[in-house]
Design a protein around this motif. Structure first.
Motif, mmCIF file in Angstrom:
data_model
loop_
_atom_site.group_PDB
_atom_site.id
_atom_site.type_symbol
_atom_site.label_atom_id
_atom_site.label_comp_id
_atom_site.label_asym_id
_atom_site.label_seq_id
_atom_site.Cartn_x
_atom_site.Cartn_y
_atom_site.Cartn_z
ATOM 1 N N ARG A 105 1.332 -1.559 -0.066
ATOM 2 C CA ARG A 105 0.348 -0.075 -0.020
ATOM 3 C C ARG A 105 1.270 1.217 0.410
ATOM 4 O O ARG A 105 0.424 2.166 -0.504
ATOM 5 N N VAL A 106 1.380 1.205 0.660
ATOM 6 C CA VAL A 106 2.361 2.393 0.775
ATOM 7 C C VAL A 106 3.433 2.982 -0.941
ATOM 8 O O VAL A 106 3.381 3.753 -1.008
ATOM 9 N N ALA A 107 3.648 1.494 -1.125
ATOM 10 C CA ALA A 107 4.036 1.985 -2.658
ATOM 11 C C ALA A 107 3.028 2.321 -3.973
ATOM 12 O O ALA A 107 3.893 3.551 -4.351
ATOM 13 N N ASN A 108 1.953 2.074 -3.456
ATOM 14 C CA ASN A 108 1.050 2.506 -4.308
ATOM 15 C C ASN A 108 0.580 3.622 -4.189
ATOM 16 O O ASN A 108 0.634 4.992 -5.199
ATOM 17 N N LEU A 109 0.725 3.997 -2.678
ATOM 18 C CA LEU A 109 0.837 5.664 -2.103
ATOM 19 C C LEU A 109 1.622 6.528 -2.750
ATOM 20 O O LEU A 109 1.214 7.913 -3.251
ATOM 21 N N ALA A 110 3.014 5.956 -2.920
ATOM 22 C CA ALA A 110 4.087 7.191 -3.095
ATOM 23 C C ALA A 110 4.434 6.979 -4.590
ATOM 24 O O ALA A 110 4.345 8.421 -5.088
ATOM 25 N N LEU A 111 3.592 6.143 -5.721
ATOM 26 C CA LEU A 111 4.452 6.405 -6.770
ATOM 27 C C LEU A 111 2.379 7.339 -7.141
ATOM 28 O O LEU A 111 2.537 8.427 -7.812
ATOM 29 N N ARG A 112 1.372 7.445 -6.281
ATOM 30 C CA ARG A 112 0.168 8.322 -6.939
ATOM 31 C C ARG A 112 0.844 9.549 -6.083
ATOM 32 O O ARG A 112 0.532 10.679 -7.099
ATOM 33 N N PHE A 113 1.310 9.821 -4.911
ATOM 34 C CA PHE A 113 1.879 10.961 -5.387
ATOM 35 C C PHE A 113 3.101 11.911 -5.930
ATOM 36 O O PHE A 113 2.674 12.678 -5.689
ATOM 37 N N LEU A 114 3.588 10.928 -6.791
ATOM 38 C CA LEU A 114 4.242 11.086 -7.875
ATOM 39 C C LEU A 114 3.748 12.185 -8.468
ATOM 40 O O LEU A 114 4.397 13.175 -9.453
ATOM 41 N N ILE A 115 3.102 10.832 -9.297
ATOM 42 C CA ILE A 115 2.351 11.042 -10.338
ATOM 43 C C ILE A 115 1.635 13.341 -10.434
ATOM 44 O O ILE A 115 1.133 14.249 -11.273
ATOM 45 N N PHE A 116 0.762 13.186 -8.919
ATOM 46 C CA PHE A 116 0.410 14.164 -8.521
ATOM 47 C C PHE A 116 1.048 15.901 -8.998
ATOM 48 O O PHE A 116 0.501 16.771 -8.186
ATOM 49 N N THR A 117 2.017 14.867 -7.574
ATOM 50 C CA THR A 117 3.243 16.345 -7.424
ATOM 51 C C THR A 117 3.822 16.635 -9.014
ATOM 52 O O THR A 117 4.701 17.778 -9.071
ATOM 53 N N ALA A 118 4.072 15.989 -9.610
ATOM 54 C CA ALA A 118 4.885 15.663 -10.977
ATOM 55 C C ALA A 118 6.768 15.398 -10.027
ATOM 56 O O ALA A 118 7.506 15.852 -10.597
ATOM 57 N N ALA A 119 6.717 15.299 -8.580
ATOM 58 C CA ALA A 119 8.330 15.311 -8.476
ATOM 59 C C ALA A 119 8.967 13.867 -9.052
ATOM 60 O O ALA A 119 8.611 13.018 -9.733
ATOM 61 N N ARG A 120 10.639 13.726 -8.594
ATOM 62 C CA ARG A 120 11.177 12.914 -9.091
ATOM 63 C C ARG A 120 10.719 12.152 -7.774
ATOM 64 O O ARG A 120 10.157 12.078 -6.932
ATOM 65 N N THR A 121 11.967 10.354 -8.253
ATOM 66 C CA THR A 121 11.856 9.375 -7.567
ATOM 67 C C THR A 121 11.918 9.176 -6.065
ATOM 68 O O THR A 121 11.706 9.188 -4.974
ATOM 69 N N GLY A 122 13.491 10.567 -6.638
ATOM 70 C CA GLY A 122 14.125 10.423 -4.542
ATOM 71 C C GLY A 122 13.783 11.253 -4.204
ATOM 72 O O GLY A 122 13.730 11.141 -3.261
ATOM 73 N N GLU A 123 12.885 12.086 -4.686
ATOM 74 C CA GLU A 123 12.182 13.323 -3.813
ATOM 75 C C GLU A 123 11.212 12.904 -3.382
ATOM 76 O O GLU A 123 10.941 13.263 -1.924
ATOM 77 N N VAL A 124 10.356 12.113 -3.702
ATOM 78 C CA VAL A 124 9.534 11.295 -3.233
ATOM 79 C C VAL A 124 9.673 10.194 -2.224
ATOM 80 O O VAL A 124 9.211 10.177 -1.031
ATOM 81 N N ARG A 125 11.209 9.000 -2.648
ATOM 82 C CA ARG A 125 10.922 8.248 -1.677
ATOM 83 C C ARG A 125 11.828 8.874 -0.222
ATOM 84 O O ARG A 125 11.266 8.015 1.075
ATOM 85 N N GLY A 126 11.824 10.363 -0.499
ATOM 86 C CA GLY A 126 13.731 10.334 0.959
ATOM 87 C C GLY A 126 12.029 12.059 1.852
ATOM 88 O O GLY A 126 12.340 12.081 2.519
ATOM 89 N N ALA A 127 10.546 11.638 1.193
ATOM 90 C CA ALA A 127 9.969 12.950 1.836
ATOM 91 C C ALA A 127 9.762 12.363 2.613
ATOM 92 O O ALA A 127 9.382 11.687 3.906
#
Length: 391
Positions: free
Chosen positions: A222-244
């Motif tokens: 579930r946390v991986a699914n949410l992280a990917l959704r957050f990345l799409i909604f914010t247009a952020a980079r992968t590392g920025e989301v993973r380290g949020a």
């Protein structure tokens, strides 16, 4: 076997209510109304149990004896005949697919996903699998469905496999099957798909609303699914989301410190209502660390580099999109809907070079807030129809 006391003739003649023994734990029970039923009195795990074996009108004396013998043999081996008797009826694939569809339907916000999910199975899988009990479906059955379309219609093949896999996963969860015949075990038997051209690695933005619904039904954590959704909604980079970190969230603003940014400069991202909803769901998954999206496996550690890619692989999207490609999709949407170039570039935290960059000082935050709200509305399907502008 011990001496039997009943015969077919006796069974027919007995009319008085009572319990009549046949030997070897088998009895004929006659009810006050005259109905007759076979009953077995058996000791299971130290306790006496009565097991109904059916009425005399459809179960013969010989069949009742055979059933009683099998139950005794199972009990001697430590089994529980009652548990076997109470085991739920194995559904057909068609029935299981309907149950799976109902379980997944609330997650899909895009009606097209819901319609296509069942249509793909009806068109390509039901003729072979529909009437089969799910515990009889083997890898050869799944391959018979997928092989004809795997190379000729690769995207359809991926989706049909994903839907079969989801259905059998539902069956696993309910104890109907012990392994998933559409899982990784068939990878080596499927033909190699045609090479995917590089420009297909970013989904057309028109397909991202559907992709979000597909991600929601992913088998990843579930946390991986949410992280990917957050990345799409914010247009952020992968590392920025993973380290949020939760300390970076200030109300409806995400402030990423310079040391975590590619350009080394703090970047502020306005959070749409949809992005904030993802964060609220993520709060329920906190592991005591400061990470917004902690690894479900390694407590206090961020998600691994490949975690978000695995979500795409699990959903069949990886052949056509990379995680980073969602930024390209966002940029194309900005261009085709007439969003100002400088606002789009600022939203992506791109460094503007040349003379334009030398005089550019504002991060255009308020204009970016309107942009990200519009992006969220598009993904939710609540904005006006997108019309590509001439370039």
């Amino acid at each position: 076997m011990g001496q039997s006391k009943l015969t077919v003739k006796k069974v027919r003649a007995i009319n008085q209510p009572g319990l009549y023994g046949d030997g070897n734990t088998l009895y004929l029970r006659v009810a006050p109304g005259g109905s007759k039923q076979w009953v077995q009195r058996l000791t299971i795990h130290g306790k006496r149990r009565d097991i109904g074996l059916g009425g005399c009108s459809w179960v013969t004396l010989a069949e009742a004896r055979d059933a009683a013998y099998e139950n005794r043999r199972l009990a001697r081996r430590g089994g529980d005949p009652l548990a076997v008797k109470r085991r739920p009826k194995i559904p057909t694939f068609r029935e299981a697919a309907q149950h799976t569809y109902k379980a997944l339907r609330p997650r899909w916000r895009n009606e097209k996903v819901a319609i296509n999910w069942m249509q793909q199975l009806k068109r390509h899988a039901m003729a072979r699998l529909g009437d089969l009990p799910v515990d009889r479906i083997g890898r050869e059955d799944v391959l018979a469905v997928l092989t004809p379309i795997w190379t000729s219609k690769p995207e359809t093949g991926r989706r049909v496999r994903r839907n079969i896999r989801a259905t059998l996963k539902w069956c696993q969860a309910h104890g109907f099957v012990t392994f998933n015949a559409a899982g990784e075990g068939i990878d080596g038997a499927l033909p190699r798909m045609p090479a995917v051209k590089a420009h297909f690695r970013a989904l057309p933005y028109s397909e991202i609303p559907e992709a979000l619904d597909i991600v929601e039904s992913s088998t990843a954590s579930r946390v991986a699914n949410l992280a990917l959704r957050f990345l799409i909604f914010t247009a952020a980079r992968t590392g920025e989301v993973r380290g949020a970190m939760w300390s970076e969230i200030h109300g409806d603003v995400w402030k990423i410190p310079g040391e975590r940014m590619k350009a080394g400069v703090e970047h502020r991202i306005p959070l749409s209502a949809t992005a904030l909803d993802v964060l609220e769901q993520a709060r329920t998954l906190r592991d005591g660390s400061a990470l917004v999206f902690p690894s479900p496996i390694r407590r206090g550690r961020p998600l691994s580099n490949m975690t978000l890619t695995k979500v795409l692989r699990d959903t069949g999207l990886a052949e056509r999109a990379t995680v980073h490609g969602f930024r390209s999709s966002f940029r194309d949407w900005c261009a085709d809907t007439g969003k100002a170039r400088e606002v789009a570039e600022a939203a992506l935290a791109h460094t503007v070079g040349g003379v334009e960059g030398a005089y550019f000082r504002s991060d255009l935050f308020e204009r970016r807030r309107r942009l990200m709200d519009a992006w969220a509305a598009f993904l939710a399907g609540t904005d006006a129809k997108v019309v590509a502008l001439p370039r």
